[in-house]
Design a protein around this motif. Structure first.
Motif, mmCIF file in Angstrom:
data_model
loop_
_atom_site.group_PDB
_atom_site.id
_atom_site.type_symbol
_atom_site.label_atom_id
_atom_site.label_comp_id
_atom_site.label_asym_id
_atom_site.label_seq_id
_atom_site.Cartn_x
_atom_site.Cartn_y
_atom_site.Cartn_z
ATOM 1 N N GLU A 138 -60.955 122.920 -53.193
ATOM 2 C CA GLU A 138 -61.082 123.092 -51.740
ATOM 3 C C GLU A 138 -61.988 122.010 -51.142
ATOM 4 N N SER A 139 -62.574 121.178 -51.983
ATOM 5 C CA SER A 139 -63.648 120.301 -51.498
ATOM 6 C C SER A 139 -63.177 119.274 -50.465
ATOM 7 N N GLU A 140 -63.748 119.366 -49.286
ATOM 8 C CA GLU A 140 -63.518 118.377 -48.224
ATOM 9 C C GLU A 140 -64.145 117.044 -48.619
ATOM 10 N N PHE A 141 -65.298 117.148 -49.286
ATOM 11 C CA PHE A 141 -66.032 115.954 -49.696
ATOM 12 C C PHE A 141 -65.155 115.092 -50.597
ATOM 13 N N ARG A 142 -64.568 115.753 -51.604
ATOM 14 C CA ARG A 142 -63.725 114.978 -52.533
ATOM 15 C C ARG A 142 -62.528 114.381 -51.802
ATOM 16 N N LYS A 143 -61.907 115.203 -50.936
ATOM 17 C CA LYS A 143 -60.721 114.705 -50.215
ATOM 18 C C LYS A 143 -61.091 113.482 -49.388
#
Ligand code: CMX
Length: 423
Positions: A138-143
């Motif tokens: 779910e990570s926005e950071f990774r995306k």
């Protein structure tokens, strides 16, 4: 001002300040490292920057300049705002933050399935860390990192991830309690309650007069942060410094919290008190408590709840719990043993002369209060600690990205190198 806006307004100044300190004083020496520290777990080596909180050896926890004992009537939401910005929120900002967390609190369905699929014997900390780790997708950071977002802006998706994690963790932790200890089906969130009270509600502990909810608010405030050199915070920051997202970093850090010399000590502490009561067979006298503890030391065991790697005074968080107990459950049998131990253990440890800190830490009292309210499954206690500590771990992680903190990579040396230094 809304939390994210407030941060956005502060970050440029903070970056400028750090840059100027490094530019103007880059070679100024701020400490030496002794052989003792090299072999002694780096105790006292000043090598990390952490502005969310500090732990003075003779003061205990201070959050952004405010001693923890002055914050015991605050909500965890207020503490999170304070950790990040250095200010307590206005009533309006607090409301906005509560609403924001509530709007993010829906847990993805697969998390329940993952928890359900774990063997019954799984420790609640493994359940929690697994649940946190599986949400990594779910990570926005990774995306956004993968999409090429620049370093200067990475704190924003980190902020979003952290807010999502904080919002979801009470439901997850409460479900773990109900699942692991056969307490019945999952209890849905009550959207009218604040974060800690909602957690208390979802645990399903009977709470007619609302005092368990009050205890949970206090518990969540007291355990929220403890600067960044402790095992869980340091591990979280080290993992995050590789630009791993918060799901990797926090689950890694909490694996450290699960150790008996760190967060698991609160489980050990209550186990110790319950076992002592059982072994002695009745409410123990002071002499019996003294003998029991002495016997533990003779068998080279530590007395749980006493001592600290940094503190050299009674932990003010212990004082806050002790005050709570005196006010709310003065006649509770287990709480009385906590008071007896406070009277007896420091003297024994001083006499033994080994422990640098003979005073109680936060874990010495917390379990007895939970026990009183019927939360008797002490295997679960480190999960409660974790839910609270996630506030500090995430606040530190947001600040690390806000400050473009570099990869953490200290230097190790070999024994031969040390021998050469000694000459
Ligand atoms: N009972 C008996 N002996 C103790 C002791 C205790 N409560 N606390 C410290 N000692 C002993 C140590 O085991 C060590 O003995 P050795 O020299 O034989 O190895 C000696 O005193 C020196 O230790 P220290 O420098 O005072 O303590 P550390 O910084 O190494 O460790 C801590 C700190 C908390 C791990 C240790 O005090 C301890 O084990 N306490 C009991 C467990 C506990 O309450 N942990 C919770 C900590 C809170 C947290 O961080 O979450």
């Amino acid at each position: 001002m809304l939390l994210k806006e407030k941060l956005a307004s502060q970050i440029p100044g903070l970056r400028e300040e750090a840059k100027s300190i490094v530019k103007n004083y880059n070679t100024k020496v701020i400490g030496d490292v002794t052989i003792d520290q090299l072999y002694g777990g780096m105790r006292g080596v000043k090598s990390l920057i952490c502005d969310t909180s500090e732990v003075g050896l003779d003061t205990g926890l201070i959050i952004r300049g405010i001693p923890i004992l002055e914050l015991t009537d605050k909500l965890p939401e207020e503490i999170f705002y304070l950790l990040l910005t250095g200010e307590l929120p206005s009533a309006e900002d607090l409301k906005a933050l509560e609403k924001d967390w509530d709007s993010r609190s829906n847990v993805p369905d697969y998390v329940w399935k993952v928890i359900d699929s774990l063997p019954k014997e799984t420790h609640p900390m493994v359940m929690l860390n697994t649940a946190i780790l599986v949400m990594e997708n779910e990570s926005e950071f990774r995306k956004q990192y993968d999409a090429g977002l620049g370093k200067d802006k990475l704190w924003e998706p980190m902020f979003e991830d952290c807010m999502n994690l904080i919002a979801r963790v009470p439901s997850i932790a409460a479900y773990i309690y109900r699942k692991k200890f056969n307490k019945g089906p999952r209890i849905e969130s009550d959207h009218n309650l604040d974060w800690a009270a909602d957690y208390a509600h979802m645990l399903g502990i009977e709470d007619k007069d609302g005092s368990f909810k009050k205890l949970m608010r206090l518990y969540m405030v007291l355990h929220s942060d403890h600067e960044s050199g402790n095992v869980s915070a340091f591990s979280t920051q080290t993992i995050g410094s590789a630009l791993s997202d918060i799901y990797y970093a926090v689950s890694g850090g909490l694996n450290g919290l699960a150790g008996p010399l760190h967060g698991l000590a609160n489980q050990e502490c209550l186990r110790f008190i319950v076992q002592m009561r059982k072994d002695i067979g009745h409410s123990p006298t002071d002499a019996e408590v003294k003998d029991y503890c002495q016997n533990l030391l003779n068998n080279k065991r530590v007395i749980p709840g006493y001592g600290h790697a940094v503190l050299r005074v009674t932990d003010p968080r212990f004082t806050a719990f002790l005050n709570w107990g005196k006010e709310n459950i003065p006649n509770d049998e287990t709480f009385k043993i906590v008071e007896q131990l406070f009277d007896i253990v420091p003297k024994i440890l001083i006499e033994q002369g080994k422990a640098k800190d003979p005073w109680p830490n936060v874990d010495a009292a917390s379990g007895s209060l939970l026990f009183h309210y019927g939360l008797t499954e002490y295997e679960y206690y480190t999960v409660l600690f974790s839910v609270s500590r996630i506030l500090g771990l995430t606040a530190q992680s947001i600040m690390a990205r806000a400050m473009n903190a570099p990869l953490i990579r200290p230097k190790s040396v070999t024994t031969n190198w040390v021998k050469n230094q000694i000459g």
